[in-house]
Design an enzyme around this catalytic site. Structure first.
Site, short mmCIF file in Angstrom:
data_model
loop_
_atom_site.label_atom_id
_atom_site.label_comp_id
_atom_site.label_asym_id
_atom_site.label_seq_id
_atom_site.Cartn_x
_atom_site.Cartn_y
_atom_site.Cartn_z
N ILE A 40 -1.74 -9.60 2.96
CA ILE A 40 -0.28 -9.61 2.93
C ILE A 40 0.23 -10.49 1.80
O ILE A 40 1.35 -10.97 1.84
CB ILE A 40 0.30 -10.06 4.28
N ASP A 72 -5.42 -1.98 12.88
CA ASP A 72 -6.66 -1.22 12.71
C ASP A 72 -7.63 -1.92 11.76
O ASP A 72 -7.22 -2.53 10.77
CB ASP A 72 -6.36 0.17 12.15
#
EC number: 2.5.1.7
Length: 421
Positions: free
Chosen positions: A123, A116
């Site tokens: 990350i 999304d």
């Protein structure tokens, strides 16, 4: 592309059953490849993300059998295949294969994850955790290549700069078979973390402290699934149906709920004046009367979940007076649903990423677009409230996160259909 077509303005009534938690499922499926024996997951939701993860497993010759709500995964003949960026782009949760493959094989080659568009979701904390365990991480040709040393991963103390659910889960999966002890400090405390730890512990892992800010993992030689694992109920799906019941319900009972997982959300809903009766594993939401505005500020668990920020927005529009305020501290850019609500006549604005909600006495159908899963849920609720026809483009995003949504809405009396265009 899929469209959801809603003919709104019809009061809804009846019973609805909540499926297994999406945010658990998308981690448990990759975690299944850590097992040396076949895995059985029960209570698996019928959502598009499950189909996408099964496709990724097939790339590694892992056999899957999905019948009703039971998913059987057999990793006996698993092979170390790179997971290409094309399929990985379909959902962000594919990044859990990083930790799972690293833990199983000592190496993971995974395309950069998609998912999304709700603002930056780096990350870096995942990478930091892998490197602390001794792995090297390289970026090459739109892929992340993570490699353990020849001597294998070693336990380490890892402090997360923020309690990231994804990083916590990925580090757990990577470290369950590392040598020695791993300690994750400032770990995420969400129920889905506990669900993953329970699943792995039942296969022989030694994980303590899940659900607290410090998790300790003692590495083991191997994992073997022996009994089926039942996934916890989806608290975000449950919260969405609570909002639906309060917006346009004429008495709806919501089954298969763990109420404590929704404490902060239910407190806000009841603060507005919604009357809810709680049973052992269900909630009955009474038809709403005059509701008061409230202010919502998202936070990490046990605070108000960012994934429930959008589903509660249509409910705020039904308040009789005042100004509602929504501040998303987790994903401040998660405001793409607001222009779509404005197309339907909502009196709502965004100022400096703060959502300002005003009473809206009438919504009308419109052609809108679901930019992501929870935005789609928000527009779906607004469409059910609105007069006339609402067409939601990119409805595939809704199907990614909501179990058998068309069937469940119809059982409550909604006039809704999902078509391919």
């Amino acid at each position: 592309m899929k469209q959801m077509i809603i003919h709104g303005g019809k009061p809804l009534k009846g019973d609805v059953w909540i499926g297994g938690a999406k945010n658990s499922t998308v981690a448990l499926i990759p975690a299944s490849i850590l097992s040396r024996t076949p895995v059985t997951l029960e209570g698996v939701p019928r959502i598009a993300d499950v189909d996408n993860l099964m496709d990724l497993l097939s790339e590694m010759d892992v056999k899957c059998d999905f019948h009703e709500t039971t998913l059987r995964i057999n990793p006996d003949n698993i092979k170390r295949s790179p997971l290409p960026a094309g399929k990985i782009k379909s959902l962000r949760a594919s990044y859990y294969f990083m930790g799972a493959l690293l833990g199983r094989f000592g190496k993971a080659v995974v395309g950069f994850p998609g998912g999304d568009d709700i603002g930056p979701r780096p990350i870096d904390q995942h990478i930091k955790g892998f490197e602390a365990l001794g792995a090297t991480v390289e970026n090459e040709n739109d892929q992340i290549i993570i490699t353990a040393p020849k001597t294998g991963l070693r336990g380490a103390k890892i402090h997360l700069k923020m309690p990231s659910v994804g990083a916590t889960m990925n580090i757990i999966m990577a470290s369950v078979m590392a040598k020695g002890q791993t300690i994750i400090e400032n770990a995420a405390k969400e129920p889905e973390i506990i669900d993953l730890a329970t699943f792995l512990n039942n296969m022989g892992a030694v994980i303590r402290g899940a659900g607290t800010e410090v998790i300790r993992i003692e590495g083991v030689e191997e994992l073997k699934a022996q009994t089926p694992h039942t996934i916890i109920p989806d608290r975000i799906e449950a919260g969405t149906y609570v909002a639906l019941a309060a917006c346009i319900g004429n008495g709806i009972r919501i089954h298969n709920i763990i109420e404590e997982h929704l404490d902060s959300y239910l407190a806000k809903v009841e603060e507005m004046g919604v009357v809810i009766d709680a049973d052992e594993d269900s909630l009955y939401v009474y038809p709403a009367g005059d509701l008061k505005m409230t202010q919502v500020r998202t936070d990490v668990y046990p605070g108000f979940a960012t994934d429930l920020q959008q589903p509660i927005t249509p409910l705020l529009l039904t308040a009789k007076s005042g100004e509602g305020v929504i501040i998303d501290q987790i994903y401040p850019k998660r405001v793409g649903h607001i222009p779509e609500l404005q197309k339907m006549g909502a009196n709502i604005q965004v100022e400096d990423n703060i959502i300002l909600v005003h009473p809206t006495h009438h919504l009308h159908g419109a052609h809108v677009s679901a930019g992501e899963i929870r935005a789609g849920a928000c527009l779906m609720l607004a469409g059910l409230m609105a007069d006339g026809e609402t067409i939601i483009s990119n409805a595939g995003n809704i199907l990614r996160g909501y179990d058998r949504i068309e069937q469940k809405l119809r059982q409550l009396g909604a006039e809704v259909s999902v078509i391919d265009v």
